[in-house]
Motif scaffolding. Structure first.
Motif: not given
Length: 68
Positions: A7-9, A46-49, A51-52, A57-59
């Motif tokens: 995934t990326k932003c 908002a978009s960076v939040k 992403f993180f 959630m993945d980790s």
């Protein structure tokens, strides 16, 4: 095993990979988070939040190992 995640932003990229080695009977995981820019404009917060949040959630995935 969890699926491969890429995934990326605009400001960072994140990828993970999980695999099982039959010979060693071991599970391996690699993860990579690259922050490409450390100053993020307030308008992009908002978009960076989001992403993180996805990275967190993945980790936090759990792996259950059952003995045969």
């Amino acid at each position: 095993l969890p699926a491969v995640k890429d995934t990326k932003c605009d400001y960072a990229t994140y990828s993970t990979k999980y695999w099982f080695d039959e010979k060693e009977r071991a599970i391996y995981c690699t993860g990579k988070l690259v922050l490409q820019q450390n100053k993020i404009p307030a308008a992009k917060y908002a978009s960076v939040k989001a992403f993180f949040d996805d990275v967190i959630m993945d980790s936090n995935q759990k792996l259950v190992i059952k003995k045969n």
